[in-house]
Scaffold this motif. Structure first.
Motif, PDB file in Angstrom:
ATOM      1  N   UNK A   1       0.837  -1.204   0.000  1.00  0.00           N
ATOM      2  CA  UNK A   1       0.000   0.000   0.000  1.00  0.00           C
ATOM      3  C   UNK A   1       0.868   1.249   0.000  1.00  0.00           C
ATOM      4  N   UNK A   2       2.046   1.139   0.617  1.00  0.00           N
ATOM      5  CA  UNK A   2       2.971   2.271   0.638  1.00  0.00           C
ATOM      6  C   UNK A   2       3.821   2.359  -0.623  1.00  0.00           C
ATOM      7  N   UNK A   3       3.954   1.206  -1.317  1.00  0.00           N
ATOM      8  CA  UNK A   3       4.906   1.176  -2.436  1.00  0.00           C
ATOM      9  C   UNK A   3       4.528   2.111  -3.573  1.00  0.00           C
ATOM     10  N   UNK A   4       3.241   2.236  -3.865  1.00  0.00           N
ATOM     11  CA  UNK A   4       2.874   3.102  -4.979  1.00  0.00           C
ATOM     12  C   UNK A   4       3.218   4.558  -4.657  1.00  0.00           C
ATOM     13  N   UNK A   5       3.088   4.918  -3.377  1.00  0.00           N
ATOM     14  CA  UNK A   5       3.503   6.264  -2.965  1.00  0.00           C
ATOM     15  C   UNK A   5       5.025   6.405  -2.998  1.00  0.00           C
ATOM     16  N   UNK A   6       5.682   5.310  -2.591  1.00  0.00           N
ATOM     17  CA  UNK A   6       7.141   5.276  -2.627  1.00  0.00           C
ATOM     18  C   UNK A   6       7.635   5.513  -4.052  1.00  0.00           C
TER      19      UNK A   6
ATOM     20  N   UNK B   1      -0.671   2.305 -12.152  1.00  0.00           N
ATOM     21  CA  UNK B   1      -0.886   1.796 -10.793  1.00  0.00           C
ATOM     22  C   UNK B   1      -1.665   0.490 -10.803  1.00  0.00           C
ATOM     23  N   UNK B   2      -2.691   0.432 -11.652  1.00  0.00           N
ATOM     24  CA  UNK B   2      -3.525  -0.768 -11.695  1.00  0.00           C
ATOM     25  C   UNK B   2      -2.681  -1.959 -12.155  1.00  0.00           C
ATOM     26  N   UNK B   3      -1.848  -1.737 -13.150  1.00  0.00           N
ATOM     27  CA  UNK B   3      -1.003  -2.827 -13.615  1.00  0.00           C
ATOM     28  C   UNK B   3      -0.039  -3.281 -12.520  1.00  0.00           C
ATOM     29  N   UNK B   4       0.521  -2.330 -11.801  1.00  0.00           N
ATOM     30  CA  UNK B   4       1.459  -2.680 -10.733  1.00  0.00           C
ATOM     31  C   UNK B   4       0.768  -3.501  -9.659  1.00  0.00           C
ATOM     32  N   UNK B   5      -0.475  -3.109  -9.340  1.00  0.00           N
ATOM     33  CA  UNK B   5      -1.231  -3.831  -8.317  1.00  0.00           C
ATOM     34  C   UNK B   5      -1.492  -5.262  -8.775  1.00  0.00           C
ATOM     35  N   UNK B   6      -1.844  -5.426 -10.046  1.00  0.00           N
ATOM     36  CA  UNK B   6      -2.071  -6.768 -10.573  1.00  0.00           C
ATOM     37  C   UNK B   6      -0.801  -7.605 -10.499  1.00  0.00           C
ATOM     38  N   UNK B   7       0.313  -6.999 -10.859  1.00  0.00           N
ATOM     39  CA  UNK B   7       1.587  -7.718 -10.778  1.00  0.00           C
ATOM     40  C   UNK B   7       1.900  -8.107  -9.352  1.00  0.00           C
ATOM     41  N   UNK B   8       1.628  -7.203  -8.445  1.00  0.00           N
ATOM     42  CA  UNK B   8       1.889  -7.489  -7.040  1.00  0.00           C
ATOM     43  C   UNK B   8       1.063  -8.673  -6.569  1.00  0.00           C
ATOM     44  N   UNK B   9      -0.226  -8.655  -6.918  1.00  0.00           N
ATOM     45  CA  UNK B   9      -1.104  -9.738  -6.455  1.00  0.00           C
ATOM     46  C   UNK B   9      -0.664 -11.071  -7.032  1.00  0.00           C
TER      47      UNK B   9
END
Ligand SMILES: [Zn+2]
Length: 95
Positions: free
Chosen positions: A16-21, A75-83
């Motif tokens: 949750x912090x990484x996207x802000x990071x 961001x959405x793509x990054x979240x998908x990759x993370x999951x």
């Protein structure tokens, strides 16, 4: 056995912090939390590196240049990759 899985909720919180990071919008103390977690969590570190590469590709930045705010689609793509990465880890950990 519980040692490895203790990380999962922490990893989600860190993400949750990484996207802000990655947006370079993160307060320094949260940055410290992420860096402390990454030292102890190679999969998260690896994932962060892959996020950085994705962002550099998406935005055409030179390595080392600070990224600006990310588009929602990125961001959405990054979240998908993370999951996906997290699920892959969970199946490894359960074996
Ligand atoms: Zn982690």
């Amino acid at each position: 056995m519980s040692g490895a899985h203790r990380h999962d909720s922490e990893c989600k919180r860190i993400f949750a912090l990484l996207s802000e990071y990655l947006d370079a919008e993160l307060p320094a103390d949260s940055c410290d939390q992420i860096e402390a977690h990454l030292k102890d969590c190679p999969p998260c570190l690896e994932f962060l590196e892959s996020l950085r590469r994705t962002i550099e590709l998406c935005r055409g930045f030179e390595p080392g240049e600070l990224p600006g705010p990310l588009a929602e689609s990125v961001r959405r793509e990054l979240r998908e990759r993370y999951e996906k990465a997290l699920r892959a880890r969970e199946s490894q950990g359960a074996a």
